[in-house]
Scaffold this motif. Structure first.
Motif, mmCIF file in Angstrom:
data_model
loop_
_atom_site.group_PDB
_atom_site.id
_atom_site.type_symbol
_atom_site.label_atom_id
_atom_site.label_comp_id
_atom_site.label_asym_id
_atom_site.label_seq_id
_atom_site.Cartn_x
_atom_site.Cartn_y
_atom_site.Cartn_z
ATOM 1 N N SER A 178 0.868 -1.172 0.000
ATOM 2 C CA SER A 178 0.000 0.000 0.000
ATOM 3 C C SER A 178 0.905 1.222 0.000
ATOM 4 C CB SER A 178 -0.919 0.007 1.220
ATOM 5 O OG SER A 178 -1.775 -1.123 1.204
ATOM 6 N N ILE A 179 0.387 2.349 -0.480
ATOM 7 C CA ILE A 179 1.213 3.536 -0.681
ATOM 8 C C ILE A 179 0.586 4.716 0.047
ATOM 9 C CG2 ILE A 179 2.365 4.986 -2.382
ATOM 10 C CD1 ILE A 179 1.616 2.775 -4.480
ATOM 11 N N VAL A 180 1.297 5.245 1.023
ATOM 12 C CA VAL A 180 0.856 6.409 1.779
ATOM 13 C C VAL A 180 1.489 7.644 1.130
ATOM 14 C CG1 VAL A 180 0.747 7.507 4.037
ATOM 15 C CG2 VAL A 180 0.737 5.005 3.871
ATOM 16 N N VAL A 181 0.675 8.601 0.726
ATOM 17 C CA VAL A 181 1.141 9.718 -0.104
ATOM 18 C C VAL A 181 0.984 11.052 0.617
ATOM 19 C CG1 VAL A 181 0.882 10.889 -2.325
ATOM 20 C CG2 VAL A 181 0.513 8.407 -2.166
ATOM 21 N N SER A 182 2.049 11.864 0.561
ATOM 22 C CA SER A 182 2.038 13.213 1.121
ATOM 23 C C SER A 182 2.382 14.219 0.030
ATOM 24 C CB SER A 182 3.070 13.344 2.249
ATOM 25 O OG SER A 182 2.850 12.394 3.267
ATOM 26 N N ASP A 183 1.766 15.373 0.084
ATOM 27 C CA ASP A 183 2.119 16.503 -0.770
ATOM 28 C C ASP A 183 2.933 17.466 0.088
ATOM 29 O OD1 ASP A 183 2.342 18.715 -2.376
ATOM 30 O OD2 ASP A 183 0.196 18.999 -2.675
ATOM 31 N N LYS A 184 4.246 17.439 -0.069
ATOM 32 C CA LYS A 184 5.113 18.193 0.825
ATOM 33 C C LYS A 184 4.990 19.710 0.658
ATOM 34 C CE LYS A 184 9.124 16.534 1.941
ATOM 35 N NZ LYS A 184 8.797 16.159 3.349
ATOM 36 N N ARG A 185 4.370 20.153 -0.410
ATOM 37 C CA ARG A 185 4.125 21.600 -0.549
ATOM 38 C C ARG A 185 3.016 22.051 0.392
ATOM 39 N NH1 ARG A 185 3.929 24.272 -6.350
ATOM 40 N NH2 ARG A 185 4.149 26.058 -4.954
ATOM 41 N N ARG A 186 2.186 21.107 0.806
ATOM 42 C CA ARG A 186 1.083 21.469 1.699
ATOM 43 C C ARG A 186 1.370 21.083 3.144
ATOM 44 N NH1 ARG A 186 -4.782 20.254 0.177
ATOM 45 N NH2 ARG A 186 -4.972 22.051 1.553
ATOM 46 N N ALA A 187 1.915 19.860 3.338
ATOM 47 C CA ALA A 187 2.168 19.384 4.697
ATOM 48 C C ALA A 187 3.051 18.147 4.641
ATOM 49 C CB ALA A 187 0.850 19.050 5.403
ATOM 50 N N ASP A 188 3.731 17.888 5.737
ATOM 51 C CA ASP A 188 4.540 16.667 5.818
ATOM 52 C C ASP A 188 3.679 15.442 6.098
ATOM 53 O OD1 ASP A 188 6.954 17.952 5.334
ATOM 54 O OD2 ASP A 188 7.293 18.378 7.465
ATOM 55 N N GLU A 189 2.515 15.642 6.697
ATOM 56 C CA GLU A 189 1.668 14.505 7.051
ATOM 57 C C GLU A 189 0.971 13.940 5.822
ATOM 58 O OE1 GLU A 189 -2.415 15.862 8.813
ATOM 59 O OE2 GLU A 189 -0.873 17.266 9.519
ATOM 60 N N PRO A 190 0.615 12.655 5.860
ATOM 61 C CA PRO A 190 -0.017 12.013 4.698
ATOM 62 C C PRO A 190 -1.380 12.608 4.373
ATOM 63 C CG PRO A 190 0.815 10.379 6.246
ATOM 64 C CD PRO A 190 0.876 11.698 6.943
ATOM 65 N N TRP A 191 -1.702 12.557 3.088
ATOM 66 C CA TRP A 191 -2.983 13.049 2.580
ATOM 67 C C TRP A 191 -3.907 11.875 2.257
ATOM 68 C CZ3 TRP A 191 -3.126 17.317 -1.760
ATOM 69 C CH2 TRP A 191 -4.437 17.772 -1.927
ATOM 70 N N PHE A 192 -3.350 10.858 1.595
ATOM 71 C CA PHE A 192 -4.180 9.712 1.216
ATOM 72 C C PHE A 192 -3.339 8.456 1.145
ATOM 73 C CE2 PHE A 192 -2.816 11.666 -2.810
ATOM 74 C CZ PHE A 192 -2.385 10.587 -3.564
#
Length: 242
Positions: A119-133
């Motif tokens: 499974s793949i936990v994805v973060s958008d580092k431009r918005r936050a370090d915490e995972p998004w989906f």
């Protein structure tokens, strides 16, 4: 972040294209063989370079287009290190991370549906370090968990799946959950026609997550197992390059 979910109906499956628009680095997950040219065109239309192509597992319900897409685009083809194949790939382990521009992918080894499943936990580092989906493939889906007997015995797979689900349910409740299949797929039973959810909603309303111990969960997963899809062994071998 750019994000696209594609819902396929023959076979019933979901694939994904996401990544960093500012650096034009994209990721495709679980592509179908007959859609390879579509993903290439999508990348061109979106102004993205596909840098990683990932299969969450060795599929048995359809022929993967991942290797062909990687060859066409020069992307790296990613699988879990335990995948039994006749070809080379970029391997990942539990906890490994990859970057596609500002998009961070963290891999969880989540066996059960198949031994090599990730499974793949994805973060958008431009918005936050915490995972998004999280992309869960056929481990945890909306309304059920993935069947467990297409690569190993139903009991062995169910025991592994119970442990894998614990990893996903430890994520924050608000994290969006995007599975690899939805209602009509041969890889689950009571799947919803809604192809996304959140970790928290599934913890509250997914029957597969109502069991407090492995024994009860295995009993649930080994009862009312739907008929095996025709030709699944051959498709899995094709995807292994054998």
């Amino acid at each position: 972040m750019l994000f696209r979910q594609y819902l396929h109906t023959n076979p019933v499956a979901a694939s994904y294209f996401f990544g960093c628009g500012s650096q034009s680095q994209g990721v495709v997950v679980d592509p179908l063989e007959d859609q390879v040219d579509f993903y290439v065109k999508e990348a061109q239309d979106l102004g993205m370079n596909i840098v990683y192509v990932i299969d969450t597992h060795i599929h048995a319900d359809h022929v993967s287009g991942a290797r062909k897409l990687a060859e066409k685009t020069g992307a790296k083809y990613v699988l879990h290190s335990s995948a039994d194949t006749s070809y080379d790939f970029t391997s990942v382990e539990d906890g490994d991370e990859l970057l596609a521009g500002n998009t961070l992918l963290k891999f969880l080894h989540t066996p059960g549906h198949t031994p090599e499943h990730i499974s793949i936990v994805v973060s958008d580092k431009r918005r936050a370090d915490e995972p998004w989906f999280v992309l869960t493939g056929h481990t945890l889906m909306v309304g059920d968990a993935g069947r467990t007997e297409l690569a190993v015995s139903v009991e062995e797979g169910a025991k592994d799946l119970y442990q894998s689900i614990q990893k996903i349910t430890q994520l924050e409740d608000h994290i969006e959950l995007f599975p690899g299949a939805f209602s009509g797929s041969v890889c689950g039973r009571g799947l919803s026609g809604k192809p996304s959810s959140t970790v928290g909603f599934e913890k509250r309303h997914n029957e597969a997550l109502t069991f407090d111990n492995e024994k009860e969960f295995v009993g649930f997963m080994t009862s009312n197992v739907p008929p095996q899809p025709e030709g699944f062994k051959e498709r899995r071998k094709t995807n292994q390059g054998k």
